[in-house]
Design a protein around this motif. Structure first.
Motif, PDB file in Angstrom:
ATOM      1  N   UNK A  47       0.833  -1.204   0.000  1.00 24.70           N
ATOM      2  CA  UNK A  47       0.000   0.000   0.000  1.00 24.70           C
ATOM      3  C   UNK A  47       0.868   1.254   0.000  1.00 24.70           C
ATOM      4  N   UNK A  48       1.984   1.207   0.714  1.00 19.81           N
ATOM      5  CA  UNK A  48       2.909   2.344   0.684  1.00 19.81           C
ATOM      6  C   UNK A  48       3.416   2.577  -0.747  1.00 19.81           C
ATOM      7  N   UNK A  49       3.570   1.485  -1.503  1.00 21.96           N
ATOM      8  CA  UNK A  49       4.015   1.599  -2.887  1.00 21.96           C
ATOM      9  C   UNK A  49       2.896   1.849  -3.883  1.00 21.96           C
ATOM     10  N   UNK A  50       1.656   2.038  -3.396  1.00 25.76           N
ATOM     11  CA  UNK A  50       0.502   2.345  -4.246  1.00 25.76           C
ATOM     12  C   UNK A  50       0.232   1.257  -5.283  1.00 25.76           C
ATOM     13  N   UNK A  51       0.493  -0.001  -4.895  1.00 26.13           N
ATOM     14  CA  UNK A  51       0.152  -1.123  -5.770  1.00 26.13           C
ATOM     15  C   UNK A  51      -1.366  -1.244  -5.868  1.00 26.13           C
ATOM     16  N   UNK A  52      -1.853  -1.647  -7.055  1.00 26.47           N
ATOM     17  CA  UNK A  52      -3.286  -1.912  -7.185  1.00 26.47           C
ATOM     18  C   UNK A  52      -3.722  -2.997  -6.213  1.00 26.47           C
ATOM     19  N   UNK A  53      -2.911  -4.031  -6.097  1.00 26.91           N
ATOM     20  CA  UNK A  53      -3.342  -5.127  -5.245  1.00 26.91           C
ATOM     21  C   UNK A  53      -2.262  -6.160  -5.038  1.00 26.91           C
ATOM     22  N   UNK A  54      -2.596  -7.110  -4.191  1.00 23.86           N
ATOM     23  CA  UNK A  54      -1.802  -8.310  -3.963  1.00 23.86           C
ATOM     24  C   UNK A  54      -2.572  -9.461  -4.589  1.00 23.86           C
ATOM     25  N   UNK A  55      -1.979 -10.079  -5.586  1.00 27.29           N
ATOM     26  CA  UNK A  55      -2.595 -11.187  -6.300  1.00 27.29           C
ATOM     27  C   UNK A  55      -1.991 -12.481  -5.758  1.00 27.29           C
ATOM     28  N   UNK A  56      -2.825 -13.315  -5.143  1.00 21.37           N
ATOM     29  CA  UNK A  56      -2.338 -14.529  -4.494  1.00 21.37           C
ATOM     30  C   UNK A  56      -2.774 -15.740  -5.309  1.00 21.37           C
ATOM     31  N   UNK A  57      -1.800 -16.448  -5.847  1.00 21.22           N
ATOM     32  CA  UNK A  57      -2.060 -17.655  -6.628  1.00 21.22           C
ATOM     33  C   UNK A  57      -2.401 -18.821  -5.697  1.00 21.22           C
ATOM     34  N   UNK A  58      -2.809 -19.940  -6.291  1.00 20.03           N
ATOM     35  CA  UNK A  58      -3.113 -21.122  -5.489  1.00 20.03           C
ATOM     36  C   UNK A  58      -3.136 -22.346  -6.391  1.00 20.03           C
ATOM     37  N   UNK A  59      -2.867 -23.503  -5.802  1.00 22.97           N
ATOM     38  CA  UNK A  59      -3.052 -24.800  -6.451  1.00 22.97           C
ATOM     39  C   UNK A  59      -3.681 -25.741  -5.433  1.00 22.97           C
ATOM     40  N   UNK A  60      -4.376 -26.766  -5.941  1.00 24.38           N
ATOM     41  CA  UNK A  60      -4.966 -27.780  -5.075  1.00 24.38           C
ATOM     42  C   UNK A  60      -4.354 -29.151  -5.328  1.00 24.38           C
ATOM     43  N   UNK A  61      -3.147 -29.145  -5.858  1.00 22.10           N
ATOM     44  CA  UNK A  61      -2.432 -30.387  -6.096  1.00 22.10           C
ATOM     45  C   UNK A  61      -0.948 -30.123  -6.074  1.00 22.10           C
ATOM     46  N   UNK A  62      -0.171 -31.165  -6.298  1.00 26.37           N
ATOM     47  CA  UNK A  62       1.280 -31.030  -6.329  1.00 26.37           C
ATOM     48  C   UNK A  62       1.782 -31.139  -7.767  1.00 26.37           C
ATOM     49  N   UNK A  63       2.947 -30.586  -8.009  1.00 26.92           N
ATOM     50  CA  UNK A  63       3.602 -30.685  -9.313  1.00 26.92           C
ATOM     51  C   UNK A  63       4.286 -32.045  -9.391  1.00 26.92           C
ATOM     52  N   UNK A  64       3.640 -32.982 -10.083  1.00 25.95           N
ATOM     53  CA  UNK A  64       4.175 -34.343 -10.131  1.00 25.95           C
ATOM     54  C   UNK A  64       4.396 -34.846 -11.551  1.00 25.95           C
ATOM     55  N   UNK A  65       4.420 -33.931 -12.527  1.00 22.04           N
ATOM     56  CA  UNK A  65       4.738 -34.351 -13.899  1.00 22.04           C
ATOM     57  C   UNK A  65       6.226 -34.659 -14.013  1.00 22.04           C
ATOM     58  N   UNK A  66       7.079 -33.838 -13.391  1.00 27.09           N
ATOM     59  CA  UNK A  66       8.526 -34.038 -13.444  1.00 27.09           C
ATOM     60  C   UNK A  66       8.889 -35.331 -12.694  1.00 27.09           C
ATOM     61  N   UNK A  67       9.424 -36.285 -13.415  1.00 30.66           N
ATOM     62  CA  UNK A  67       9.802 -37.552 -12.813  1.00 30.66           C
ATOM     63  C   UNK A  67       8.638 -38.464 -12.500  1.00 30.66           C
ATOM     64  N   UNK A  68       7.407 -38.020 -12.795  1.00 36.19           N
ATOM     65  CA  UNK A  68       6.241 -38.848 -12.536  1.00 36.19           C
ATOM     66  C   UNK A  68       5.851 -38.947 -11.076  1.00 36.19           C
ATOM     67  N   UNK A  69       6.488 -38.151 -10.195  1.00 36.05           N
ATOM     68  CA  UNK A  69       6.154 -38.142  -8.775  1.00 36.05           C
ATOM     69  C   UNK A  69       6.242 -36.706  -8.268  1.00 36.05           C
ATOM     70  N   UNK A  70       5.834 -36.519  -7.013  1.00 38.48           N
ATOM     71  CA  UNK A  70       5.969 -35.192  -6.411  1.00 38.48           C
ATOM     72  C   UNK A  70       7.211 -35.076  -5.521  1.00 38.48           C
ATOM     73  N   UNK A  71       8.131 -36.022  -5.645  1.00 38.45           N
ATOM     74  CA  UNK A  71       9.321 -36.010  -4.786  1.00 38.45           C
ATOM     75  C   UNK A  71      10.172 -34.765  -5.006  1.00 38.45           C
ATOM     76  N   UNK A  72      10.410 -34.406  -6.257  1.00 41.12           N
ATOM     77  CA  UNK A  72      11.244 -33.229  -6.524  1.00 41.12           C
ATOM     78  C   UNK A  72      10.553 -31.957  -6.047  1.00 41.12           C
ATOM     79  N   UNK A  73       9.230 -31.878  -6.222  1.00 36.13           N
ATOM     80  CA  UNK A  73       8.494 -30.706  -5.737  1.00 36.13           C
ATOM     81  C   UNK A  73       8.620 -30.583  -4.223  1.00 36.13           C
ATOM     82  N   UNK A  74       8.495 -31.687  -3.515  1.00 37.64           N
ATOM     83  CA  UNK A  74       8.647 -31.665  -2.064  1.00 37.64           C
ATOM     84  C   UNK A  74      10.064 -31.270  -1.674  1.00 37.64           C
ATOM     85  N   UNK A  75      11.040 -31.844  -2.343  1.00 36.59           N
ATOM     86  CA  UNK A  75      12.438 -31.555  -2.024  1.00 36.59           C
ATOM     87  C   UNK A  75      12.740 -30.068  -2.206  1.00 36.59           C
ATOM     88  N   UNK A  76      12.180 -29.481  -3.250  1.00 35.53           N
ATOM     89  CA  UNK A  76      12.462 -28.084  -3.566  1.00 35.53           C
ATOM     90  C   UNK A  76      11.510 -27.109  -2.864  1.00 35.53           C
TER      91      UNK A  76
END
Length: 470
Positions: A47-76
């Motif tokens: 607000x001090x910077x006069x931004x229009x807003x705070x845009x908050x993204x979201x997902x309801x799952x894990x990124x598990x395409x890489x390697x076919x699992x969510x292990x790398x997503x969890x690790x990172x």
């Protein structure tokens, strides 16, 4: 007049939103995402910077395409763990007066009836500063955890979302008259039943016969945000969105994207500037070009290529773990990857063939949008050039480190833009919709949602309900 540039801050209720590995940087505070104080401090800063807003993204799952699992997503820590964005808003609204809040939720896994009340509640509590980023979902893992084999196919998801929005518009715009709440103590009447209407919705996906549970909020319908880039997604955005997020990495691609969106708005019967278009970007800035370049190099040392490939694999639907980092992109069996890289090379063309490593390095700080590196003066000049050449309204700013990246923009870039007359020096009073367009709190008449507004011919509660059941 010089055109004002608009800023949103892009964040997520997690660690490593779009800069995997940067959580290790000593200046990064994203690990505080479970601390409400982090969010109220960030809101005050923006607000001090006069931004229009705070845009908050979201997902309801894990990124598990890489390697076919969510292990790398969890690790990172790649957008996991991730917490609910809606629960942050009330506290941030109480800590600010003007900042808007664009909250992401999907249309695929929650019924519109309770969701309508949740958004109306936030619109009341924020005094009309809430926006909703409509997503149809893209992670197969989310669908599986809701009992589905996979996401619906792309265009079917938008057809489903069309009806989802229809139900919401009927509830928000067409259920309660503005003066339905009378609070008449003498007659003992709190609500005039004749001014509250059952919506009587029956469709292929939803059956909602009743009334909205919330009385009209300041905006009635929240400001609608959307980020669809496909032809079907652009049509959906043109019919519904008032703020549209895009992520092209080059000026030419952004110019073409903005022109396509403006034309789609006209096709939908709206003014071509009835939606604000924000381009994804990451800014690395400091007092001088040299200091900014050094900061950028430091950030790159913390960035995780594996984490970037986790994200890129999920965004583009191709398992990049099957390829060596030095594999030429031409050998990657994905049209999505090739078309994306063609755009990246246009922005960073040195004539070489890109490798898997190059796309990981591009996406490792701030995602797939461009990076602007330099002093406040240099970055301000670049931003003004992009706006002038592409007709974009502003930028959705990802961070390298938080809140430091936003602090740097406010310290070094905003004052330069203000001196040039290219950035606001004060907020417009009123709701988020009025701040964005200066035309009042409610949906404009040409918007799709306005067709569900109450009119003089609408029946009473009893007549509407009888029509539904009969």
């Amino acid at each position: 007049m010089t055109r004002h540039i608009r800023f949103n801050a892009f964040d997520m209720n997690c660690v490593a939103h779009q800069s995997p590995g940067l959580w290790r940087h000593p200046a990064d505070r994203s690990h505080r995402y479970t601390d409400l104080g982090y969010w109220t401090e960030l809101a005050r800063l923006l607000e001090r910077g006069l931004f229009d807003g705070l845009f908050i993204a979201d997902v309801l799952g894990t990124y598990d395409v890489y390697g076919g699992t969510d292990e790398a997503a969890l690790r990172q820590g790649a957008q996991i763990p991730v917490a609910d964005p809606l629960l942050l808003v009330s506290a941030m609204a109480a800590a600010t007066e003007h900042l808007g809040f664009g909250i992401t939720t999907g249309t695929g896994f929650e019924h519109p009836y309770p969701f309508a009340r949740r958004l109306s509640t936030l619109d009341h509590l924020t005094r009309g500063r809430i926006g909703w980023n409509v997503v149809t979902g893209y992670l197969p893992s989310a669908a599986r955890n809701f009992g589905e084999a996979d996401q619906l196919d792309h265009d079917t998801r938008y057809d489903h979302a069309d009806e989802y929005l229809e139900v919401l518009y009927k509830l928000w715009e067409g259920s309660w008259e503005d003066d339905a709440v009378v609070r008449d103590a003498e007659r003992g009447i709190y609500i005039d039943p004749e001014k509250v209407h059952h919506i009587g919705h029956r469709g292929p996906h939803f059956t909602v016969p009743g009334i909205h549970l919330s009385e009209p909020s300041p905006q009635r319908s929240p400001v609608i945000y959307q980020a669809g880039a496909s032809p079907r997604g652009v049509r959906f955005a043109a019919e519904n969105a008032e703020a549209i997020f895009v992520g092209p990495p080059s000026k030419r691609v952004l110019r073409d994207t903005v022109a396509r969106i403006r034309a789609a708005l006209v096709d939908a019967g709206r003014d071509p500037y009835s939606a604000r278009i924000y381009a994804l970007a990451t800014i690395v800035t400091d007092a001088t070009d040299e200091a900014a370049a050094a900061k950028h190099e430091e950030y790159k040392r913390y960035a995780s290529l594996e984490g970037a490939l986790v994200f890129t694999s999920g965004w583009m639907g191709i398992d990049l773990s099957r390829y060596d980092l030095d594999e030429p992109i031409g050998n990657v069996e994905s049209n999505a990857i090739r078309s994306a890289v063609a755009a990246f090379q246009e922005a960073d063309d040195d004539g070489r063939e890109w490798r898997v490593r190059d796309i990981a390095e591009w996406a490792s700080i701030g995602g797939l949008g461009p990076r602007f590196v330099g002093s406040g003066e240099s970055v301000a000049t670049q931003l003004q050039e992009w706006v002038a050449e592409t007709d974009v309204d502003g930028f959705n700013l990802a961070y390298a480190v938080t809140p430091g990246s936003f602090e740097d923009v406010i310290t070094h870039v905003v004052p330069v833009l203000q001196e040039r007359g290219a950035y606001p020096t004060t907020y417009t009073e009123g709701t988020l919709r009025h701040k964005l367009f200066g035309k009042g709190d409610r949906l404009p008449d040409e918007h799709r949602g306005a067709r569900y507004r109450l009119g003089a011919s609408l029946s009473t509660v009893t007549d509407r309900y009888r029509a539904y059941v009969g």
